[in-house]
Design a protein around this motif. Structure first.
Motif, PDB file in Angstrom:
ATOM      1  N   TYR A 175     -65.622   2.702 -62.135  1.00 26.04           N
ATOM      2  CA  TYR A 175     -66.525   3.148 -61.070  1.00 26.04           C
ATOM      3  C   TYR A 175     -67.654   3.952 -61.711  1.00 26.04           C
ATOM      4  O   TYR A 175     -67.535   5.166 -61.893  1.00 26.04           O
ATOM      5  CB  TYR A 175     -65.777   4.006 -60.048  1.00 26.04           C
ATOM      6  N   LEU A 177     -71.414   5.775 -62.330  1.00 23.35           N
ATOM      7  CA  LEU A 177     -72.350   6.567 -61.548  1.00 23.35           C
ATOM      8  C   LEU A 177     -73.661   6.662 -62.309  1.00 23.35           C
ATOM      9  O   LEU A 177     -73.682   6.544 -63.552  1.00 23.35           O
ATOM     10  CB  LEU A 177     -71.818   7.985 -61.308  1.00 23.35           C
ATOM     11  N   ARG A 180     -75.984  11.149 -60.263  1.00 22.60           N
ATOM     12  CA  ARG A 180     -75.471  11.546 -58.953  1.00 22.60           C
ATOM     13  C   ARG A 180     -75.136  13.038 -58.953  1.00 22.60           C
ATOM     14  O   ARG A 180     -74.501  13.542 -59.880  1.00 22.60           O
ATOM     15  CB  ARG A 180     -74.216  10.724 -58.641  1.00 22.60           C
ATOM     16  N   ILE A 182     -72.875  15.889 -57.529  1.00 26.84           N
ATOM     17  CA  ILE A 182     -71.610  16.053 -56.812  1.00 26.84           C
ATOM     18  C   ILE A 182     -71.363  17.547 -56.603  1.00 26.84           C
ATOM     19  O   ILE A 182     -71.851  18.386 -57.368  1.00 26.84           O
ATOM     20  CB  ILE A 182     -70.427  15.399 -57.561  1.00 26.84           C
ATOM     21  N   SER A 186     -65.783  17.908 -53.421  1.00 26.83           N
ATOM     22  CA  SER A 186     -65.868  16.453 -53.366  1.00 26.83           C
ATOM     23  C   SER A 186     -64.717  15.816 -54.145  1.00 26.83           C
ATOM     24  O   SER A 186     -64.286  16.330 -55.181  1.00 26.83           O
ATOM     25  CB  SER A 186     -67.201  15.988 -53.966  1.00 26.83           C
ATOM     26  N   THR A 187     -64.235  14.659 -53.634  1.00 30.43           N
ATOM     27  CA  THR A 187     -63.223  13.887 -54.356  1.00 30.43           C
ATOM     28  C   THR A 187     -63.799  12.577 -54.873  1.00 30.43           C
ATOM     29  O   THR A 187     -63.049  11.668 -55.238  1.00 30.43           O
ATOM     30  CB  THR A 187     -62.007  13.586 -53.446  1.00 30.43           C
ATOM     31  N   LEU A 188     -65.127  12.482 -54.935  1.00 32.67           N
ATOM     32  CA  LEU A 188     -65.783  11.246 -55.351  1.00 32.67           C
ATOM     33  C   LEU A 188     -65.298  10.768 -56.716  1.00 32.67           C
ATOM     34  O   LEU A 188     -65.118   9.568 -56.941  1.00 32.67           O
ATOM     35  CB  LEU A 188     -67.307  11.450 -55.384  1.00 32.67           C
ATOM     36  N   CYS A 189     -65.076  11.680 -57.644  1.00 36.33           N
ATOM     37  CA  CYS A 189     -64.802  11.291 -59.036  1.00 36.33           C
ATOM     38  C   CYS A 189     -63.338  11.457 -59.425  1.00 36.33           C
ATOM     39  O   CYS A 189     -63.015  11.694 -60.591  1.00 36.33           O
ATOM     40  CB  CYS A 189     -65.699  12.078 -59.980  1.00 36.33           C
TER      41      CYS A 189
END
Length: 218
Positions: A175, A177, A180, A182, A186-189
């Protein structure tokens, strides 16, 4: 020279310490972690703590086997691990690995993570990791960093430790990036993976915690 610190966390979370031992490693024990070192046949360069978690027999073994035993009262401003870490930093280490600092009480774990963000340690650039049977964790400042494929720890997560981490770019990951921002919370990564033998991550501002994990404890 690499220093390995063994704290007094639950032993079931410890990896095989002997796998980290070599001629360039010096071992340091914290509280009951000193006894754990000796049980594993490893010699302690130093011992730190109030030693309220060891029996009288274990204390006798520690004082008999370890030349430098530093004892403190339970009522103090620093944790036993912080006292040991500060001493290790004074020995000019090339890297630091910390065991026995996860599992058990969450307040102890969170405090141990915070130790990785000590200004002196962050400014030194010395890579310092918390390691247990499933995880390796460290924090980094802004810049470009490389990670190498590690089959035993296939998952890689990036957690913002400051209010924001700016321009995060992940290359070589399942995934990716690109520039970006953050934010803390956040739990995006969480739970990424490499898709090649190595990858890079970079950012321009903030502090990131990097966690390499495995589902297995073997």
């Amino acid at each position: 020279m690499e220093f390995c610190i063994v704290a007094g966390g639950p032993e079931r979370y410890l990896p095989d310490l002997k796998k980290f031992n070599n001629a360039n490693v010096k071992w340091v024990g914290v509280d009951r972690g000193v006894f754990t070192l000796l049980e594993n046949g490893l010699e302690a360069e130093g011992a730190f703590g109030d030693f309220d978690s060891v029996s009288s027999a274990e204390w006798s073994l520690i004082t008999d086997r370890v030349e430098k035993v530093n004892t403190y009262k339970p009522e103090k401003d620093e944790s036993d691990l912080e006292l040991a870490l500060n001493w290790v930093l004074g020995q000019n280490p090339d890297s630091i690995k910390i065991f026995g600092a996860t599992g058990g009480r969450l307040d102890h774990f969170m405090g141990n993570v915070q130790l990785l963000m000590q200004p002196t340690l962050m400014e030194s650039g010395i890579k310092s990791e918390l390691i247990d049977v499933q995880n390796r964790l460290w924090v980094v400042k802004a810049g470009e960093h490389e990670v190498i494929e590690l089959p035993s720890h296939q998952y890689i997560s990036f957690v913002p430790m400051t209010g924001s981490v700016e321009d995060l770019t992940l290359t070589g990951f399942k995934y990716p990036l690109k520039n970006r921002n953050i934010f803390r919370g956040s739990t995006l990564c969480i739970s990424n993976e490499l898709i090649q033998s190595s990858g890079t991550f970079s950012f321009t501002n903030g502090i990131l915690m990097v966690v390499r994990s495995s589902d297995s404890t073997s």
